[in-house]
Enzyme design. Structure first.
Site, mmCIF file in Angstrom:
data_model
loop_
_atom_site.group_PDB
_atom_site.id
_atom_site.type_symbol
_atom_site.label_atom_id
_atom_site.label_comp_id
_atom_site.label_asym_id
_atom_site.label_seq_id
_atom_site.Cartn_x
_atom_site.Cartn_y
_atom_site.Cartn_z
ATOM 1 N N ASP A 317 17.721 -17.154 10.843
ATOM 2 C CA ASP A 317 17.176 -18.273 9.973
ATOM 3 C C ASP A 317 18.442 -18.889 9.179
ATOM 4 O OD1 ASP A 317 15.306 -19.237 8.650
ATOM 5 O OD2 ASP A 317 13.692 -17.693 9.105
ATOM 6 N N GLU A 513 6.776 -20.315 1.955
ATOM 7 C CA GLU A 513 7.041 -19.057 2.261
ATOM 8 C C GLU A 513 7.970 -18.459 1.067
ATOM 9 O OE1 GLU A 513 11.096 -18.731 4.864
ATOM 10 O OE2 GLU A 513 10.862 -20.063 4.950
#
Length: 739
Positions: A317, A513
């Site tokens: 990520d 997020e």
């Protein structure tokens, strides 16, 4: 911007014209050296599309320098490539656009031009290896203004329609390919277990069954086989593993579960994605029992690549490798830990020169083996060959006009209406008559940004007219017979008792997020509460359309509402909401998440024994309101067929102090079952988690009843539920009862 190249220009042509460059040593600045050029376009096996992919990969690997290989393992943010020529100089294998990365003007044509320019640069190397470009097209090509934005995954989970999700995957792939991009960081296969988590809307549901079923998105995006067709886009199963199960629902937190629970709840969707041939897997920022996923060799190499047989490549990520030691800035140890754990491509995304220097140093020192580097390259190059990037490296411009097409918007509208979950409908106030005099209020009634949510025209999303589409208000006005009878005021000012009903479109404003975590209240904000109070004071029946990325704490307000429709985050086609409000399409959505009675219940999930406001799988339908009249058959009804079932108990795994079990329920009768229950003596055990059923325990005896999605069983059909427990399993004799 330079002239647009032909989409059919073979990469080898660029290779023949390239200037040879090679990185040497540990220095951040590269040195240039000459390399022999192929004597003809068909001279080298890796350039021959008639050969098997494995042979082409092996041939190309044999010709690559270490610098070529390390570059393939590196992914860089587009805006960090300054100058753009660094893409070729440093042999970068992949480029991405992060959540806030864009082009100007932001349209499909500019994106395609940008992609082709970067690809042309990538091909300007001795071997002419094309780059692969990644982007978060998580609910449509959501970074491109004018693209179709579909409902977020939580809404798609409510549809319980895997075939629809596969069609959406195909449509998204067509729009992504229309901008040249060949890799999407989707679908998110997290199993969200705590609604406080700011990524809950990226989950298809709280049990593994629904996300597993929705892996059809992978097939839609990639095609039956990768590269089969002009719009085959590499899909990504993310985020591996357990990001939806962190303690407290904390983003990037720690998932504190036994291995049995991790495997039972969070692994199945990834197993199914691998079975469907997903091309890449992205790791999670989160940890499992204190060890970060990016450092977890057992989960990545042993389980994913070994046990599940994943043959694609693993990507990190955004800057996640940089987080392993808890300090900012790459270290050599972090890089070695991640690559040796099984990370094949590192999303750097900015400091690529330092990263490559450190990576090269670790390989030179033997702390990362050349075999591990070759394995990573083999996985990455295989997908590039399968995608056809060596033969078709540029944008297929015939697909570009399809971005935001009427066909795709019609599909999105269908998805919106199938995702609507009717939670309350006192007195049959819905569907609304199209001739009604209506008052519409709420901050999300006329706001395309609010109804699209995060990951729309930016990482966190934002309110306002951020892209093209139809708001809920516009959909309402288009549906009624006389739009002049629809009054709108965001705050509910000016309403009186003359209206048939008030439609309040309220809920959450966009987030993604981190910023979306809600450790405190999960209720409506003050503006919404004040708007609803004004509507209630008028005495007009209030219909609430809730726009949110998760269930909200609304139990205290619910008695004031005649109807409640969970619209989730529908995207750009708000007329799908009005399709249901006015009865053009009956509501069919079912809750993909258990709806809390209060925020204090979190986490609350199916089978945990807590009493929710609305259970997992709940969803009302419209009553036709018609009396079928007397039975025209004068003969007495025949005796009902017997309804019987069996239950088979199996211990799936055990460990010191606990076990995991699976119970298979079978309809052994001659009539269909509409429901079932299974009961057995626990023998001193304590159930700690359960999926695919609803549990009650009394006097040491457990009873599991079906959920709304697995109660119907035709004769001979089976279903199953599973659970983990403390204690020993013993030899229970479950008893099954069918209805």
């Amino acid at each position: 911007m330079s002239r647009s190249p032909s989409p059919r220009r073979p990469a080898v042509v660029a290779a023949l014209c390239a200037v040879a460059l090679s990185l040497t040593g540990l220095a951040a600045a590269p040195a240039t050296t000459a390399a022999p050029e192929p004597s003809s376009a068909a001279a080298l096996p890796y350039q021959d599309p008639s050969l098997p992919v494995a042979d082409r990969v092996a041939d190309l690997l044999s010709r690559m320098t270490l610098d070529d290989k390390l570059g393939q393992m590196t992914q860089v943010e587009k805006d960090a490539l300054v100058p753009q020529s660094d893409l070729a100089t440093y042999r970068i294998g992949s480029v991405l656009s992060g959540g806030d990365s864009t082009v100007s003007p932001n349209n499909a044509q500019t994106w395609a031009d940008t992609y082709d320019s970067l690809q042309r640069t990538a091909l300007g190397t001795p071997l002419g290896i094309p780059m692969i470009y990644g982007i978060d097209a998580v609910h449509g090509h959501n970074a491109v203004r004018g693209a179709t934005v579909f409902p977020h995954n939580i809404g798609l989970g409510a549809t319980r329609d895997p075939a629809l999700v596969q069609r959406i995957g195909r449509a998204v792939a067509e729009e992504v390919a229309g901008t040249g991009i060949d890799w999407s960081f989707a679908p998110c296969l997290c199993v969200a277990r705590n609604d406080r988590w700011g990524r809950t809307y990226e989950s298809f549901g709280e049990t593994p069954e629904v996300p597993s079923a929705m892996t059809t998105f992978v097939t839609g995006m990639q095609g039956e086989t990768l590269g089969s067709g002009p719009a085959s886009v590499l899909a990504t199963a993310k985020h591996y593993l357990g990001d939806g199960g962190t303690t407290g629902g904390v983003d990037q937190g720690d998932t504190q579960l036994s291995e049995a629970e991790l495997r039972a709840v969070h692994l199945p969707p990834f197993k199914e994605a691998v079975r469907r041939g997903v091309g890449s897997v992205m790791l999670s920022y989160s940890s499992w029992n204190g060890v970060k996923s990016h450092a977890h060799k057992y989960l990545v190499t042993d389980v994913l690549k070994g046990e599940l047989g994943f043959t694609g490549f693993v990507v990190s990520d955004w800057a996640a490798v940089d987080q392993l030691d808890g300090q900012s800035g790459f270290t050599a140890a972090e890089i070695a830990t991640a690559v040796n754990a099984g990370v094949d491509m590192v999303m750097v995304p900015h400091d690529y020169k330092k990263f490559l220097s450190l990576l090269r140093g670790e390989v030179s020192a033997g702390r990362i083996t050349t075999a591990r580097v070759d394995d990573a390259n083999r996985r990455i190059l295989t997908k590039k060959f399968q995608l056809g990037l060596f033969e078709r490296p540029y944008t297929d411009r015939s697909l570009t006009p399809g971005v935001g097409s009427a066909e795709h918007r019609a599909l999105a509208r269908q998805a919106v209406r199938e995702s609507q979950v009717l939670l309350k409908n006192d007195g049959g106030v819905l569907p609304l008559p199209k001739t009604a005099k209506l008052f519409v209020a709420g901050k999300s009634a006329d706001d395309i940004g609010n109804q699209s949510g995060g990951w729309t025209m930016g990482w966190q999303g934002r309110s306002g007219p951020i892209t093209e589409g139809t708001t809920v208000l516009q959909g309402i006005r288009a549906a009624v017979t006389d739009p002049s009878k629809v009054t709108y005021d965001r705050y509910g000012n000016g309403i009186d008792g003359s209206y048939t009903a008030a439609v309040a479109v309220v809920g959450e404003t966009p987030y993604a997020e981190m910023r979306g975590d809600r450790p405190g209240s999960l209720g409506l904000d003050q503006e919404d509460l004040q708007t609803l109070a004004r509507l209630k004071a008028s005495g007009v029946p209030v219909v609430v359309v809730l726009v949110s990325g998760r269930p909200l704490d609304i139990a205290a307000q619910l008695p004031d509402w005649k109807a409640l429709l969970a619209a989730w985050l529908p995207g750009t086609e708000g007329d799908g909401v009005s399709d249901v409000l006015f009865g053009d399409h009956a509501p069919t959505g079912k809750l993909p998440m258990t709806w809390m009675s209060s925020a204090s219940q979190q986490p609350v999930n199916a089978g945990d024994g807590k009493t929710p406001l609305f259970p997992y799988g709940y969803g009302l339908a419209y009553d036709t309101g018609t009396d079928p009249g007397p039975d025209p058959d004068p003969d007495p009804d025949p005796a009902p067929a017997p309804k019987s079932c069996s239950a088979q108990f199996r211990v799936a795994s055990s460990w010191s102090g606990g076990y995991q079990a699976e119970v298979t329920v079978k309809n052994t009768g001659t009539a269909p079952l509409t429901g079932w229950s299974v009961a057995w003596d626990l023998g001193g055990s304590t159930v700690t988690s359960l999926w695919n059923g609803s549990l009650t325990v009394a006097q040491g005896r457990a009873t599991v009843r079906n959920t709304t999605h697995n109660g119907a069983l035709s004769p001979g059909a089976t279903t199953s539920f599973g659970f983990t427990a403390n204690g020993t399993a013993g030899a229970p004799a479950p008893q099954c009862a069918g209805t």
